[in-house]
Design an enzyme around this catalytic site. Structure first.
Site, short mmCIF file in Angstrom:
data_model
loop_
_atom_site.label_atom_id
_atom_site.label_comp_id
_atom_site.label_asym_id
_atom_site.label_seq_id
_atom_site.Cartn_x
_atom_site.Cartn_y
_atom_site.Cartn_z
CB THR A 44 -3.85 8.40 -2.27
OG1 THR A 44 -5.06 7.71 -2.57
CG2 THR A 44 -3.75 8.58 -0.77
CD GLU B 72 -2.81 1.53 0.50
OE1 GLU B 72 -2.56 1.41 -0.71
OE2 GLU B 72 -3.92 1.90 0.94
N1 HSE Z 1 -6.85 7.92 4.61
C1 HSE Z 1 -6.30 7.97 3.29
C2 HSE Z 1 -6.38 9.41 2.80
C3 HSE Z 1 -7.09 7.06 2.39
O1 HSE Z 1 -7.46 10.00 2.94
O2 HSE Z 1 -5.40 9.92 2.29
C4 HSE Z 1 -6.67 7.11 0.96
O3 HSE Z 1 -7.43 6.20 0.20
#
Ligand code: HSE
Length: 311
Positions: free
Chosen positions: A185, A132
């Site tokens: 992301t 990930e």
């Molecule tokens: N918690 C992470 C973010 C999830 O919001 O950056 C990304 O899928």
């Protein structure tokens, strides 16, 4: 397992879940990636095939989310196996649905089953996070953990990592729309402020605690009131051209909430029946289509099982 090959399903997940930035997520019944592993006679690891995506994903195993964790397992456990890997993507990359987490979990879950390694969930989580982190360039477990454990997960702490399974109402349904735009992301995380005011921190903690309490007490009103985020959503909503319109359509159709999942662009809404969830998803999707964008919609309960063996 004594077979020479395995095919597994690893589910998509909703992360952040309103006030749970980086600490909450739940697994979906659909979509989900499929990973196939086949033992080789030598000790090499190859990615043989990647399907289901127009985004170019790396064929170098160390750089691919699905295989980075497998490499670590084979190395750390001194396992002399060669493996051919196929990755069949069933959800968009950069969709907010935990695409990289599904591949990362699928890979480590599959190797654990194929070689009968009997690794614990906690160990598999550690290896999945290796995969990930390649995609998001940061360690966050709010997709990987629910994808792996199933159900609704609280990441209580990152150092050390502490995963808590949260009970939830069994009649909660989720409507999801995935507009055909890509949000990385790693880029979406750069938009976030490093500091949060005391007032917002207090409000975020109240809502996060409220959501967990609401889920555990089966209190839909409390869940609804708690689905507010002060850390990520206002910054990231600018990346979704029809964010306000989707929310309005969801609420008009009777949704309890409407929030971005992960870093978007997908958005999700809770309701308490499949019928309502379908109506809400149709209303949300009509907005996206009205803006001339593609839109895929999903309806799902919370997937309590996580990954599974398909064959
Ligand atoms: N918690 C992470 C973010 C999830 O919001 O950056 C990304 O899928």
């Amino acid at each position: 397992m004594l077979n020479d090959s395995i095919r597994v399903f690893a589910p998509a997940s909703i992360s952040n879940v309103g006030p749970g930035f980086d600490i909450m997520g739940f697994a979906l019944n659909e979509p989900g990636d499929e990973i196939i592993l086949r033992k080789r006679k030598d000790r090499k690891l190859f990615i043989k095939k990647i399907t289901g995506t127009s985004v170019e994903l790396p064929y170098q195993p160390k750089l691919n989310t699905a295989t980075a964790g497998i490499i670590n397992i084979l190395k750390e456990k001194n396992l002399d196996y060669g493996i051919d890997v196929e990755i069949h993507k069933k959800m968009g990359i950069g969709s907010g649905l935990g695409s990289s987490a599904a591949s990362a979990v699928g890979g480590v879950f599959a190797i654990n089953e194929l070689l009968s390694l009997k690794l614990t969930h906690y160990e598999l989580l550690k290896y999945s996070l290796v995969g990930e982190s390649i995609a998001s360039k940061a360690i966050h477990a709010d997709n990987v953990a629910p994808c792996l454990y199933g159900g609704f997960i609280l990441v209580r702490s990152y150092d050390p990592i502490d995963i808590v399974r949260i009970e939830y109402p069994k009649n909660i349904f989720c409507s999801i729309v995935y507009p055909g735009i890509v949000i990385k992301t790693s880029e979406a995380r750069k938009l976030l402020s490093k500091m949060v005011s005391l007032k917002k921190a207090v409000s975020q903690a109240g809502n996060a605690a409220g959501l967990i309490a609401g889920l555990m007490k089966n209190d839909m009103g409390l869940i609804k009131r708690s689905m507010v985020d002060h850390i990520a959503e206002s910054k990231r909503s600018k990346l979704i051209p029809y964010y306000d319109e989707i929310r309005k359509a969801a609420f008009n159709a009777g949704a309890m909430n409407c929030n971005i999942t992960g870093s978007g662009p997908s958005m999700f809404a809770f309701s308490t029946s499949r019928h309502e969830a379908e109506k809400i998803a149709a209303a949300m999707s009509a907005v996206v289509l009205g803006f001339g964008h593609e839109c895929i919609r999903y309806i799902s309960g919370i997937n309590s099982k996580g990954p599974k063996i398909l064959g």
